[in-house]
Structures are given as C-alpha cells and as structure tokens.
Scaffold this motif. Structure first.
Motif, PDB file in Angstrom:
ATOM      1  N   THR A   6       0.832  -1.206   0.000  1.00 57.16           N
ATOM      2  CA  THR A   6       0.000   0.000   0.000  1.00 57.16           C
ATOM      3  C   THR A   6       0.864   1.253   0.000  1.00 57.16           C
ATOM      4  OG1 THR A   6      -1.725  -1.169   1.209  1.00 57.16           O
ATOM      5  CG2 THR A   6      -1.827   1.228   1.236  1.00 57.16           C
ATOM      6  N   SER A  26     -13.084   3.653  -2.809  1.00 62.16           N
ATOM      7  CA  SER A  26     -12.385   2.390  -3.059  1.00 62.16           C
ATOM      8  C   SER A  26     -10.950   2.450  -2.544  1.00 62.16           C
ATOM      9  CB  SER A  26     -12.392   2.060  -4.560  1.00 62.16           C
ATOM     10  OG  SER A  26     -13.717   1.898  -5.016  1.00 62.16           O
ATOM     11  N   GLU A  84      -9.108   0.242   0.370  1.00 57.61           N
ATOM     12  CA  GLU A  84      -7.827  -0.449   0.162  1.00 57.61           C
ATOM     13  C   GLU A  84      -6.840  -0.092   1.272  1.00 57.61           C
ATOM     14  OE1 GLU A  84      -4.037  -0.361  -2.937  1.00 57.61           O
ATOM     15  OE2 GLU A  84      -5.932   0.575  -3.498  1.00 57.61           O
TER      16      GLU A  84
END
Length: 349
Positions: A261, A278, A282
């Motif tokens: 990430t 979204s 995540e």
C-alpha cells in the motif's frame, strides 16, 4: 629531617594495610598523640613526613576496617577541620572531603557513626552511604528525605526497605520516581501506584520493569501514550497475545518491509478518475498501522470498514472509528461501552 625518617613511611604503609591489627593502629595513634608536639607542630610534622599529600594518611586511616572506632568517630564528626583542634587529637586540620568519603565506605562503621554521616554537609558522602551494609531503616528513611535529589535518586536505585521505596514513589521529582519504577527490587504494590502516575515518563519506566505482573502490563497496554505501550511491547514478561496487538510499535528497521500500500502512494490521487471510497477501503487493510489509523479517521471511509475496525484488538483503531464524524450513531453507541476509557470518551463527543 622528619621527612626522611623511616618511621613515617612505615606508619603510612601500616595504616593502609587492611590486615593491620587494631592494637597496632592504636599504637600509631598514641605515638603521634604522645609526641609532645602541639596540634600545629603535629600538622607540620605530618606535612613534612608526607610532602606529596599529607591527607593520604588520613584517607588510609578512614578506609581501614581495622581502625579503632574512636578514631573513626573523630573523622565522622569532622573534628579535624575544627578551627581550634582538640590538643589530644592526632588528626590534623583539613577540608578534604575525600577523607570522609573514604570513611563512608568503611564496613566497620556502626549505626551511630552512620547517623553522623547521613548529616554530613558533603552530598557525595551521603551518596556513598546508600550502599552501606549497616544502615538501619531509620537511616534509610533519613536518606530518602534528603534535600538533595542525587541522594534520593541513589537510594531509589538499590534494594532499600519497602517503606523507603513507598516514600520515594511519591517524591516530587520525576527523576526519583523513574528510578523507583525501574528498580527490580520495587514491590508490586509500589509498581501499581507508579503505573497510574500522571506523568507518562514514569508509566513508561514502570512498563519496562521486568517484574511487572500481567495485570499491570494489560493495564499499560491500553495507555494513551505510545511510548508507554511500546515499553509494554518490549517487556519480555508481556504475554504473547498482548505483544501481538502492539507489534507495530516495535521498530525493526532491518527486517520490516514497506507494505504494498505504501509503495503505491507514489501514485497521486486524481479526483476525476479515481474512486476515493475504493482507495480508502484499500488503505484500511494496509499492513501499516499508521495508514490504517489515518484511513479510519476519514469521514468517507465505508461503513462496513468502520464496523469491522470497531472490533479491532488495537484501541487506536477503535478510537479512530469513535472519533470519525462519519461513523454511524449505533456504532458510536457501541464504542461508548468500550473497555478503553479514551475510546469511550471519543465515542461520546
């Protein structure tokens, strides 16, 4: 010349020798006392005999465990620095504190002589005393109430009586309470008090104590200060389940890998093409605790993500959900009953 007289060199070697019988030391004392000299002449005699440092003989006498108690008392009372010395005394005038410091280490000191030394004007002398084997509890308490912080700190680091450590755990100086909190001899009852101290540095010190029981470690694992929780995570006595909830607080630069990430953060968010909701979903599953924390504070983070995080073992994540303005009211009501006080307060805002 007296400086070249072999008797003086012999005397110095004898007073330095820990195996010298007390009677021999007493004979040396008497030979100087009965020399027929006035006090000033005795001083001159010793200065001539020991031109390098005439106080060396006094330090040797002070530290010798065979020295007669009467001579030690003269040193403890500092009669040798009197403006008008006792003509019967073999001790020459001096202002050298090292003589009394040497005396403070003498294992032959009685509680009565120690009672004189705990009031000595030299701070270093009083610090030297804290490890003396003949200290009574009353003398311990006297040192624990010393006006000099360095003396109280010295007492706080050793195996002092419980009553003394209890007293120092309430000391006004943070440095003293920290020493008590890290002392491996501090009893659990005192550590419990320090674990609730308003100063986070003291709670951190307590959290690092290897003798801390699981109950207090569990309490400190939920502390509002990250440094306290990190100390809990690094304490080898912390149970594995608690340590697991705090594993992100232990920095491991040589083995920790950057999450996928974080590696993706070089891509800038473009509101015309990217779906922020979204992306937040995540980031909420990131391997990095800080990324998850920031994400859970964002008001657009999906409700299902917030609901899941409200059950997190990390109180910081539950706090982020409670503090999020976008958190549904029923979820905030649930967190208002949380086991962590900070989470409860945030949920009620």
């Amino acid at each position: 010349m007296l400086a070249n007289h072999p008797d003086f060199t012999t005397r110095l070697e004898v007073v330095r020798n820990p195996n010298t019988p007390p009677r021999a030391l007493a004979q040396i004392v008497l030979s100087i006392q009965n020399s027929g000299n006035t006090p000033n002449q005795t001083v001159d005699m010793l200065k001539s005999a020991f031109p390098g440092d005439h106080n060396d003989v006094l330090r040797s006498i002070a530290g010798n465990p065979r020295t007669p108690i009467e001579a030690l008392e003269i040193l403890a009372r500092r009669e040798f620095i009197s403006a008008t010395p006792d003509p019967r005394s073999f001790i020459p005038p001096t202002t050298d504190d090292s003589i009394v410091r040497s005396l403070a280490y003498n294992p032959s000191l009685t509680p009565q002589l120690l009672g004189i030394l705990v009031q000595d004007p030299c701070v270093e002398v009083r610090v030297c005393l804290v490890r003396h084997p003949n200290l009574t509890e009353a003398l311990w308490l006297q040192l624990a109430e010393d006006t000099e912080i360095s003396v109280r700190e010295a007492v706080a680091t050793i195996n002092a009586p419980v009553s003394v450590l209890e007293l120092l755990a309430q000391d006004e100086q943070v440095e003293v309470r920290i020493k008590v909190a890290t002392n491996p001899n501090t009893p659990i009852s005192v550590l419990q008090v320090l674990a609730g101290d308003e100063n986070s540095s003291i709670r951190t010190a307590a959290a690092s104590n290897y003798n801390l029981p699981e109950t207090i470690l569990t309490q400190l694992a939920n502390d509002e200060k990250v440094e306290v929780r990190r100390a809990v995570a690094q304490n080898p006595n912390t149970p594995a389940p608690i340590r697991e909830t705090l594993h992100d607080l232990i920095v491991q630069p040589t083995t920790r890998q950057t999450s996928s990430t974080l590696r993706g953060l070089n891509r800038l968010y473009n509101p015309s093409t990217d779906d922020l909701v979204s992306i937040l979903a995540e980031y909420a599953s990131s391997e990095n605790a800080f990324v998850r924390f920031v994400t859970l504070l964002h008001p657009l983070t999906p409700h299902e993500v917030l609901t899941q995080a409200a059950q997190s073992a990390s109180w910081l994540e539950r706090y982020a959900v409670a503090d999020n303005s976008g958190t549904p009211i029923e979820l905030r009501q649930q967190l208002a009953q949380d086991s962590n006080r900070i989470v409860r307060v945030a949920a009620r805002v």
